[in-house]
Design a protein around this motif. Structure first.
Motif, mmCIF file in Angstrom:
data_model
loop_
_atom_site.group_PDB
_atom_site.id
_atom_site.type_symbol
_atom_site.label_atom_id
_atom_site.label_comp_id
_atom_site.label_asym_id
_atom_site.label_seq_id
_atom_site.Cartn_x
_atom_site.Cartn_y
_atom_site.Cartn_z
ATOM 1 N N VAL A 12 -42.141 50.115 -31.332
ATOM 2 C CA VAL A 12 -42.225 49.908 -29.781
ATOM 3 C C VAL A 12 -40.892 50.665 -29.329
ATOM 4 O O VAL A 12 -39.484 50.548 -29.839
ATOM 5 C CB VAL A 12 -41.986 48.243 -29.721
ATOM 6 C CG1 VAL A 12 -41.723 47.928 -28.180
ATOM 7 C CG2 VAL A 12 -43.120 47.511 -30.367
ATOM 8 N N ARG A 13 -41.206 51.224 -28.217
ATOM 9 C CA ARG A 13 -40.218 51.879 -27.408
ATOM 10 C C ARG A 13 -40.180 51.516 -26.111
ATOM 11 O O ARG A 13 -41.240 51.091 -25.407
ATOM 12 C CB ARG A 13 -40.226 53.588 -27.405
ATOM 13 C CG ARG A 13 -40.446 54.141 -28.780
ATOM 14 C CD ARG A 13 -39.188 54.079 -29.295
ATOM 15 N NE ARG A 13 -38.927 54.703 -30.655
ATOM 16 C CZ ARG A 13 -39.133 54.097 -31.840
ATOM 17 N NH1 ARG A 13 -39.111 52.803 -31.810
ATOM 18 N NH2 ARG A 13 -39.164 54.918 -32.999
ATOM 19 N N VAL A 21 -34.820 52.841 -25.525
ATOM 20 C CA VAL A 21 -34.575 51.683 -26.383
ATOM 21 C C VAL A 21 -35.692 51.730 -27.533
ATOM 22 O O VAL A 21 -36.666 51.597 -27.369
ATOM 23 C CB VAL A 21 -34.668 50.341 -25.877
ATOM 24 C CG1 VAL A 21 -34.305 49.193 -26.800
ATOM 25 C CG2 VAL A 21 -33.918 50.415 -24.622
ATOM 26 N N HIS A 22 -35.110 52.013 -28.886
ATOM 27 C CA HIS A 22 -35.996 52.162 -29.954
ATOM 28 C C HIS A 22 -36.011 50.519 -30.702
ATOM 29 O O HIS A 22 -35.245 50.404 -31.434
ATOM 30 C CB HIS A 22 -35.450 53.084 -31.043
ATOM 31 C CG HIS A 22 -35.418 54.392 -30.567
ATOM 32 N ND1 HIS A 22 -36.052 55.343 -30.896
ATOM 33 C CD2 HIS A 22 -34.852 55.087 -29.611
ATOM 34 C CE1 HIS A 22 -36.187 56.529 -30.409
ATOM 35 N NE2 HIS A 22 -35.143 56.425 -29.470
ATOM 36 N N SER A 227 -33.947 47.892 -35.836
ATOM 37 C CA SER A 227 -35.619 48.208 -35.617
ATOM 38 C C SER A 227 -36.460 48.103 -36.719
ATOM 39 O O SER A 227 -37.346 48.433 -36.414
ATOM 40 C CB SER A 227 -35.578 49.270 -34.495
ATOM 41 O OG SER A 227 -35.465 50.593 -35.273
ATOM 42 N N ARG A 228 -35.795 48.526 -37.668
ATOM 43 C CA ARG A 228 -36.527 48.828 -39.102
ATOM 44 C C ARG A 228 -36.590 47.493 -39.927
ATOM 45 O O ARG A 228 -35.590 46.732 -40.401
ATOM 46 C CB ARG A 228 -35.980 50.087 -39.898
ATOM 47 C CG ARG A 228 -36.138 51.346 -38.777
ATOM 48 C CD ARG A 228 -35.643 52.588 -39.835
ATOM 49 N NE ARG A 228 -36.038 53.951 -39.140
ATOM 50 C CZ ARG A 228 -37.119 54.523 -38.983
ATOM 51 N NH1 ARG A 228 -38.303 54.091 -39.640
ATOM 52 N NH2 ARG A 228 -37.080 55.464 -38.216
ATOM 53 N N LEU A 269 -29.499 50.284 -29.770
ATOM 54 C CA LEU A 269 -30.630 50.780 -30.029
ATOM 55 C C LEU A 269 -31.280 51.967 -29.194
ATOM 56 O O LEU A 269 -32.336 52.393 -29.343
ATOM 57 C CB LEU A 269 -31.894 49.770 -30.055
ATOM 58 C CG LEU A 269 -31.845 48.302 -30.976
ATOM 59 C CD1 LEU A 269 -32.700 47.404 -30.567
ATOM 60 C CD2 LEU A 269 -31.885 48.892 -32.209
ATOM 61 N N THR A 270 -30.323 52.118 -28.285
ATOM 62 C CA THR A 270 -30.389 53.404 -27.614
ATOM 63 C C THR A 270 -29.766 54.736 -28.150
ATOM 64 O O THR A 270 -30.147 55.654 -27.401
ATOM 65 C CB THR A 270 -29.940 53.151 -26.087
ATOM 66 O OG1 THR A 270 -28.617 52.704 -26.229
ATOM 67 C CG2 THR A 270 -30.749 52.098 -25.352
ATOM 68 N N ASP A 271 -29.036 54.337 -29.166
ATOM 69 C CA ASP A 271 -28.425 55.619 -29.699
ATOM 70 C C ASP A 271 -28.319 55.431 -31.335
ATOM 71 O O ASP A 271 -27.219 55.127 -31.802
ATOM 72 C CB ASP A 271 -26.977 55.660 -29.184
ATOM 73 C CG ASP A 271 -26.253 56.615 -29.466
ATOM 74 O OD1 ASP A 271 -26.884 57.869 -29.975
ATOM 75 O OD2 ASP A 271 -24.992 56.709 -29.726
#
Length: 310
Positions: A12-13, A21-22, A227-228, A269-271
């Motif tokens: 999801v992005r 945002v990752h 995110s993972r 999550l943006t970097d």
């Protein structure tokens, strides 16, 4: 046929002005009938975004990839990610998946009684049961249904949203941080109810940062970081001593296990950094960690072989 939810390579992005945002990256896991899977991790790692992606409740700036196959009874398998909104609205939400949201009182309409809201859910989902019957099933005194949300205690509000989630007799219960703001006795009661639902033949996907609560109810534990999904293991194995360094750090941060905090902070999550996102905080990191580890039960270049959590 055993019912199941199988998530494969879900990403999801969110597109923002000047940034992406990752939120979820290549997540894979499954939960079957009679099981509870606890999805755990620090706040902001993507757990709740995962829940909203499965329900088709993401905002318009979201891009979703991967699949989430829902198999229930004799119904044809359904990919929740590819399914159109009309299918999710008419056949999935409330009927095949029941959502227990964060902050129960905030999700109840303040100007209507709990009874009116529960009765509406039963009517819309075609359930002939009465509000009193469903309240009793959720451990709530039917007399309490005549109160407005602001008159309900935290435990009462929790039981009301639990009852609404069960109104369509769903196979999968998706509980998103159901213990937030509750004291420990109410947390334990909520976990007991979720365990009962799994034992009765449903499946429960519990999204939480409360490891003690997860330990009470989970059959399997999936750990998210930045995110993972970095660890996936049977609950007994996880709580005996996980092999991923981050998962081990979560346990060691518990007051009952040593109260040792993980140094540093999760990345934005943006970097996200290249390679393993936990590398800047990990005392086992090497040059190999500059490359992303393979996905699997332990997504780590240097897993702990015989770790026993304190």
């Amino acid at each position: 046929m055993t019912s199941s939810l199988t998530v494969q390579n879900l990403s999801v992005r969110f597109r923002l002005p000047g940034a992406t945002v990752h939120a979820v990256s290549d997540a894979s896991f499954s939960v079957r009938q009679g099981e509870c899977l606890a999805l755990v991790g620090e706040s902001g790692c993507g757990k709740s975004v995962m829940a909203h992606a499965l329900m088709g409740l993401l905002p318009g700036n979201a891009t979703v990839a991967g699949s989430a196959w829902l198999r229930t009874g004799d119904a044809p398998p359904l990919d929740l990610i590819a399914a159109p909104e009309r299918v999710l609205a008419r056949t999935v939400r409330g009927r095949r998946i029941g959502l227990v949201p964060q902050s129960p009182a905030a999700h109840l309409t303040p100007v209507r009684t709990a009874r009116a809201q529960l009765a509406e859910a039963l009517r819309e989902l075609g359930n002939p049961a009465t509000a009193d019957e469903l309240a009793t099933r959720a451990g709530l005194d039917p007399a309490q249904l005549d109160r407005y949300p602001h008159q309900l205690s935290g435990g009462m509000a929790q039981r009301v949203v639990n009852a609404i989630a069960l109104a369509g007799d769903p196979w999968l219960i998706l509980a998103d941080e159901p213990t937030s703001g509750l004291d420990r006795p109410l947390v334990d009661a909520t976990m007991t109810e979720l365990r009962r639902l799994a034992d009765d033949g449903r499946a429960v996907l519990l999204i939480t940062h409360d490891l003690r609560a997860a330990e009470r109810v989970a059959d399997h534990v999936a750990v998210m970081y930045a995110s993972r999904v970095v660890s996936l293991a049977p609950a007994a194995e996880f709580f005996a001593g996980p092999r991923h360094p981050y998962a081990a750090g979560l346990l060691e941060a518990l007051p009952s296990r040593g109260f040792i905090p993980i140094p540093g902070r999760p990345p934005e999550l943006t970097d996200l950094p290249p390679g393993c996102a936990f590398r800047p905080r990990c005392d086992r990191a090497t040059a190999a960690c500059a490359h992303l580890p393979e996905a699997g039960p332990v997504a780590c270049h240097h897993p702990l072989e015989h770790h026993v959590a304190r």
